[in-house]
Design a protein around this motif. Structure first.
Motif, PDB file in Angstrom:
ATOM      1  N   ASP A  10      38.705  40.015  38.539  1.00  0.00           N
ATOM      2  CA  ASP A  10      37.860  39.691  39.682  1.00  0.00           C
ATOM      3  C   ASP A  10      37.062  40.911  40.125  1.00  0.00           C
ATOM      4  OD1 ASP A  10      37.169  37.890  42.085  1.00  0.00           O
ATOM      5  OD2 ASP A  10      37.984  39.680  43.053  1.00  0.00           O
ATOM      6  N   ARG A  11      37.703  42.057  40.188  1.00  0.00           N
ATOM      7  CA  ARG A  11      37.001  43.272  40.596  1.00  0.00           C
ATOM      8  C   ARG A  11      35.955  43.688  39.569  1.00  0.00           C
ATOM      9  NH1 ARG A  11      42.311  46.695  42.719  1.00  0.00           N
ATOM     10  NH2 ARG A  11      42.339  45.830  44.852  1.00  0.00           N
ATOM     11  N   GLY A  12      36.286  43.532  38.301  1.00  0.00           N
ATOM     12  CA  GLY A  12      35.327  43.871  37.258  1.00  0.00           C
ATOM     13  C   GLY A  12      34.081  43.002  37.341  1.00  0.00           C
ATOM     14  N   LEU A  13      34.271  41.712  37.579  1.00  0.00           N
ATOM     15  CA  LEU A  13      33.137  40.798  37.701  1.00  0.00           C
ATOM     16  C   LEU A  13      32.322  41.115  38.947  1.00  0.00           C
ATOM     17  CD1 LEU A  13      34.863  37.458  36.664  1.00  0.00           C
ATOM     18  CD2 LEU A  13      33.238  38.806  35.323  1.00  0.00           C
ATOM     19  N   ARG A  14      33.002  41.512  40.005  1.00  0.00           N
ATOM     20  CA  ARG A  14      32.286  41.892  41.228  1.00  0.00           C
ATOM     21  C   ARG A  14      31.450  43.143  40.999  1.00  0.00           C
ATOM     22  NH1 ARG A  14      36.764  42.351  45.598  1.00  0.00           N
ATOM     23  NH2 ARG A  14      34.997  43.001  46.912  1.00  0.00           N
ATOM     24  N   VAL A  15      31.959  44.068  40.198  1.00  0.00           N
ATOM     25  CA  VAL A  15      31.186  45.267  39.844  1.00  0.00           C
ATOM     26  C   VAL A  15      29.905  44.857  39.133  1.00  0.00           C
ATOM     27  CG1 VAL A  15      31.111  47.281  38.320  1.00  0.00           C
ATOM     28  CG2 VAL A  15      33.098  46.897  39.768  1.00  0.00           C
ATOM     29  N   LEU A  16      30.018  43.971  38.146  1.00  0.00           N
ATOM     30  CA  LEU A  16      28.843  43.531  37.397  1.00  0.00           C
ATOM     31  C   LEU A  16      27.828  42.840  38.318  1.00  0.00           C
ATOM     32  CD1 LEU A  16      30.426  42.139  34.107  1.00  0.00           C
ATOM     33  CD2 LEU A  16      29.075  44.225  34.381  1.00  0.00           C
ATOM     34  N   LYS A  17      28.308  42.022  39.234  1.00  0.00           N
ATOM     35  CA  LYS A  17      27.400  41.333  40.148  1.00  0.00           C
ATOM     36  C   LYS A  17      26.697  42.322  41.065  1.00  0.00           C
ATOM     37  CE  LYS A  17      29.859  36.911  40.247  1.00  0.00           C
ATOM     38  NZ  LYS A  17      30.648  35.967  41.078  1.00  0.00           N
TER      39      LYS A  17
END
Length: 213
Positions: A10-17
């Motif tokens: 979840d945190r990794g995807l938030r970084v990408l966003k």
């Protein structure tokens, strides 16, 4: 977070966003603040994403979206096209005009799916892969209207002769589809577009949006 989800993912995807929403990249400190986690966690996330070429860091240490995202993006258009085809076929056959799904690609409008009617004596030839500026043609104008929040009345865009002499177009934006900016429309050989076509295009755009949610 629930027991079934991964906090790290979840945190990794938030970084990408977060990185996708900026043209100038973000520092570790800025990401740490926006995510609400310490810098060590951000360093680990960036290192993992860099291994997969999803993130890159410039000389100044600012993180940006990496080229690996493009490889993932190439698979998006076929999925979107497949989901949109039933509504486009119905639209093309109903109106007797070439129907298309157009998505934003940088500063341009890109036709990713095109369906021509089967029963007409003639119609406008329009191919998938056709590009044009967003501020020309009904497809692009519908997208820009949605950006400005002007798509409520009448809810579709009409143009004549902007992309091809003698051709008119009608398009309505895709609304409520996260991560996709686009429109559904028709192009026909006519001096003007009948009013019913505009409403039919809006219905088709809603169908495509539902299929993509």
């Amino acid at each position: 977070m629930t027991a079934e989800t991964s906090q790290t993912l979840d945190r990794g995807l938030r970084v990408l966003k977060l990185l996708a929403d900026t043209d100038h990249g973000l520092t570790v400190t800025e990401l740490s603040t926006r995510l609400g986690v310490n810098r060590t966690v951000v360093y680990r996330l960036l290192a993992t994403l860099e291994q997969h070429a999803l993130v890159r860091r410039d000389i100044g240490g600012r993180a940006r979206v990496g080229l690996g995202v493009l490889r993932l993006g190439r698979q998006v258009h076929p999925l979107v096209r497949e989901a949109a085809l039933p509504a486009l076929r119905s639209l093309a056959e109903d109106i007797g005009a070439t129907a298309h799904l157009t998505l934003v690609d940088g500063t341009e409008a890109l036709a990713v799916a095109v369906v021509e009617p089967t029963w007409t004596d003639y119609h406008v030839a329009y191919r998938a892969g056709f590009r044009h500026p967003l501020d020309r043609g009904a497809a692009g104008r519908a997208i820009l209207a949605a950006r400005r929040g002007e798509s409520g009345d009448p809810g579709y865009a009409l143009t004549h002769g902007e992309l091809e002499a003698g051709a008119s177009g009608a398009a309505a934006p895709l609304l409520g589809v996260t991560g996709i900016e686009g429109s559904v429309g028709v192009v026909m050989l006519a001096d003007s577009v009948p009013e019913r076509v505009g409403h039919r295009v809006m219905d088709a755009a809603k169908e495509v949006a539902e299929a993509l949610r």
